[in-house]
Each structure stands twice: as structure tokens, then as C-alpha cells.
Write an enzyme that holds these catalytic residues in place. Sequence first.
Site, PDB file in Angstrom:
ATOM      1  N   LYS A  40      -8.589  29.494   5.086  1.00  0.00           N
ATOM      2  CA  LYS A  40     -10.024  29.579   4.631  1.00  0.00           C
ATOM      3  C   LYS A  40     -11.238  29.353   5.545  1.00  0.00           C
ATOM      4  CE  LYS A  40      -8.968  24.164   5.343  1.00  0.00           C
ATOM      5  NZ  LYS A  40      -8.523  23.176   4.220  1.00  0.00           N
ATOM      6  N   ARG A 138      -9.360  14.216  -5.346  1.00  0.00           N
ATOM      7  CA  ARG A 138     -10.539  15.377  -5.375  1.00  0.00           C
ATOM      8  C   ARG A 138      -9.810  16.040  -6.579  1.00  0.00           C
ATOM      9  NH1 ARG A 138     -10.650  18.165   0.217  1.00  0.00           N
ATOM     10  NH2 ARG A 138      -7.865  19.381  -0.287  1.00  0.00           N
ATOM     11  N   TYR A 271     -39.281  21.391  19.981  1.00  0.00           N
ATOM     12  CA  TYR A 271     -40.518  20.639  18.795  1.00  0.00           C
ATOM     13  C   TYR A 271     -40.489  19.275  19.386  1.00  0.00           C
ATOM     14  CZ  TYR A 271     -40.301  24.834  16.541  1.00  0.00           C
ATOM     15  OH  TYR A 271     -40.417  26.500  15.927  1.00  0.00           O
ATOM     16  N   MET A 319     -34.587  26.791  16.734  1.00  0.00           N
ATOM     17  CA  MET A 319     -33.417  27.228  15.164  1.00  0.00           C
ATOM     18  C   MET A 319     -33.259  28.775  16.724  1.00  0.00           C
ATOM     19  SD  MET A 319     -33.994  29.002  11.858  1.00  0.00           S
ATOM     20  CE  MET A 319     -34.370  27.723  10.742  1.00  0.00           C
TER      21      MET A 319
HETATM   22  C1  LIG Z   1      -7.585  22.593   5.168  1.00  0.00           C
HETATM   23  C2  LIG Z   1      -6.428  22.062   4.671  1.00  0.00           C
HETATM   24  C3  LIG Z   1      -5.494  21.866   5.434  1.00  0.00           C
HETATM   25  C4  LIG Z   1      -5.304  22.536   6.756  1.00  0.00           C
HETATM   26  O1  LIG Z   1      -5.878  21.183   6.969  1.00  0.00           O
HETATM   27  P1  LIG Z   1      -5.974  20.637   8.957  1.00  0.00           P
HETATM   28  O2  LIG Z   1      -6.981  19.537   8.863  1.00  0.00           O
HETATM   29  O3  LIG Z   1      -7.216  21.418   8.998  1.00  0.00           O
HETATM   30  O4  LIG Z   1      -4.732  20.951   8.807  1.00  0.00           O
HETATM   31  C5  LIG Z   1      -4.268  21.680   4.244  1.00  0.00           C
HETATM   32  N1  LIG Z   1      -4.297  21.676   2.985  1.00  0.00           N
HETATM   33  C6  LIG Z   1      -5.151  21.843   2.150  1.00  0.00           C
HETATM   34  C7  LIG Z   1      -5.043  22.253   1.312  1.00  0.00           C
HETATM   35  C8  LIG Z   1      -5.909  22.677   2.993  1.00  0.00           C
HETATM   36  O5  LIG Z   1      -7.271  21.845   2.238  1.00  0.00           O
END
Ligand SMILES: *Cc1c(COP(=O)(O)O)cnc(C)c1O
Length: 383
Positions: A40, A138, A271, A319
Amino acid sequence: MLIIPDSRAWVEVDLEAVRHNYTMVARRAGPGTVVIPMVKADGYGLGAERVAKALDPLKPWGFGVATADEGAALRAAGLMRPILVCNPLPAQAVALAAEHRLTATVADPGGLDRWEAMAEKLGRTLDFHVKVDTGLGRSGFDCRTADCWSDLCAQATRRGLVRWKGVFTHFHSADAEEPAETFAQWRRFQDALSRIPYQKGELLIHASNSAAAMRWPELAGDAVRPGIYLYGGHPSPALPASILVPPRPVASVRARLLLVREASPGSTVGYGATYVASDRELWGTLGIGFGDGLPRVLGNVGHALVRGKRVPLVGRVSMDLTVVNLSTVPEAEVGDVATLIGADGTECIMVDDVAHQAGTICNEILVGLGPRLPRIELARGAT
Ligand SMILES: *Cc1c(COP(=O)(O)O)cnc(C)c1O
């Protein structure tokens, strides 16, 4: 180190290290457990397509993504294995997920209805996994009402349009030193599973992220879902290697030295003029800033490596530019390549160090590396 002549800054991605880290997870999980690499957020900022293609020959179960678009992009890149969209699909994305034969996550009765309706509309069988909430809060069906939702899912499968292929949960504290919360979640998950009528092998059971997969093979179930570990981020930097073997670093962030100049005592930089030269100093300006994902809070806190030596960032990170104090590296020259994350000679700045200094986790640092930094592959193809 690889030199990219015409870039001011870039990210090197070591795919060999990704494969190494994958192998570590797979070995730790054991022979009865498959791996679902999480790719992802564009492979945690390092390139989902390149990571998936590098891992595909190692025969993962498939890939995990967060959105239908991410899954569609992997299909467009030619990846054929199952792709699990780990989050509930918004109604607007159901068609895209179905067209690309993605495996949906069903987390409520409405999600199941929409997936089934899409299967009917397209005249094709669609797969799904069920998400169970055991405490993260969630998304997912409540682990205490397994009798109800498992009945809904089983009925839908009997109607023949959709196929229930897996059940999973997600841990909220697998990175914490104290394991009690994770084991409590695992027990709630097992309790829910015990109330679902299914044959062994019918459903893929999975729960573990990187931290859990590396710490507790006994919680692995049928599959593990590592993310950050594959990308060289330590899921829990406080834990000793005896509890969690650190991953091999994957990402290096480099930037060129655009200017080198002497600063006289009293000169200010950045800055807010938060840094003042106390003596005659040598300053270098790097072509990287928070617009590239270098955290702004590293100003006056973080470091870079120049010619194998560790030098401090001085003044605020802006930046596009960041200034370093090169007084200990008088031989530094315009055009030198500085390292913000990664190794140079025997020195190394770990992504965990940067995350710690920035008050966050490795995941956020990697995902925050901006599109202005070209990603350069260090290795390609099979091992
Ligand atoms: C992102 C995610 C993972 C992986 O988590 P890590 O801590 O990066 O290994 C596993 N399962 C789900 C559902 C996730 O959203």
C-alpha cells in the site's frame, strides 16, 4: 553508491534487501504460513510495482493494498496473484475493484451487499475476506457477534455470486514491548473463529503485521501481512535483536551539495535565523528540504553524511534546501553527494534514527518521501 548526474536529490531502493527481508519474515512464519506483502501507499513510498515485481518470484500468496486504485495499478503492471484490498471499499470504488478481480475486505453487511450486487451485475464470482475488529476500532465486524456476521457471509457464499475466502484482524500494539494486548486480541480473534462454521483450509486466517510476524510465529495463522519490515524499517526499534531481528536497510536518501561557503562568527542561517555561527565555520547547502519529505523538525537536530562523516543540519530545514555544518569535512566540494538516510562508508543513518528524531515512525518517514525525488533501483530481477 550510485551517482545520478542530473538530480539534486533522489532515493535509492535496494530490492535485494527487500527480498532478503521478505525471506526473513517467511522463514520466521514457518512452512505452513504464506506471506501477503503489504505494498500500500505505493510500496511505503518506494514503488509498489517494483517491489511487487521483485517479490513475485518468491511466490507470496498475493499482495495487500489499501485502495482499489492501488490494486488496479498492480493489475495494470501485470501482477496476477490475488490482491487483497485491506480496507472497506467506498461504494464508488466497488466497480473498479471488481473489474480488476481484487479481493475485497468486507467489514459490514452493507459492504457484503454491494460486493454481491456487483458480482451479479458483472456476471462474475468475486472473492472477499472478512475483517474482524478485535480492538483497533477502525473497521470490521465486532468479534463478539461472529454468529451473526458469519451467517450472513455463509449465506451469501451459498447464493454463489461471492466467495468467502478469508478472515483477518489487525493488532494495535504488536510493536509495544508488552505483549499482553496483542495476545488478548488474538484470543478474541480465536474466539470469533471458533463460532464460525468452516473447514480447515476453506478460509485464509491472518492477523500479523511486521512486528507480530517477527515476534510471535505462534500468532501467524495461515498468512502474515508484513509491511514496514520489508522496507527496512524496524517495527519496534526499542526491542533488542534477540526479540526482533532488525531488517536490512532498503531506502537511501541522497542529496547534492549545491554550495559550500565560509560563514563568519555571528552569521545566521535559515528561516527564523535559529542557528548562529559561533566561530568561523564551513557551511554547505543541500538540494533537499521538507518539500521532498525531509522532516522540518530535523533542523538543528538531524544529521547528514558527507564524505563518510556525520555532520549536523544547521538552521531550519526549508522547503527545498537544507544547510549542513561542514567544518569537520573541509575537503567537501560542490557536487558531493550527501546522505540523509542510508550508509556512506562506515557511517549509517538509519530510517529509525530519523523517525525517532522527528518524533514519528519509519512508516511515516518513508511514505512522506516526495514525488520530487526519483526512485533509483539498486537491483533488479530474481535472486
Ligand atoms: C499496513 C498494514 C499492515 C502492515 O503493517 P506493518 O506494521 O507495516 O507491517 C498489515 N495489515 C494491515 C491491515 C495493514 O493495513
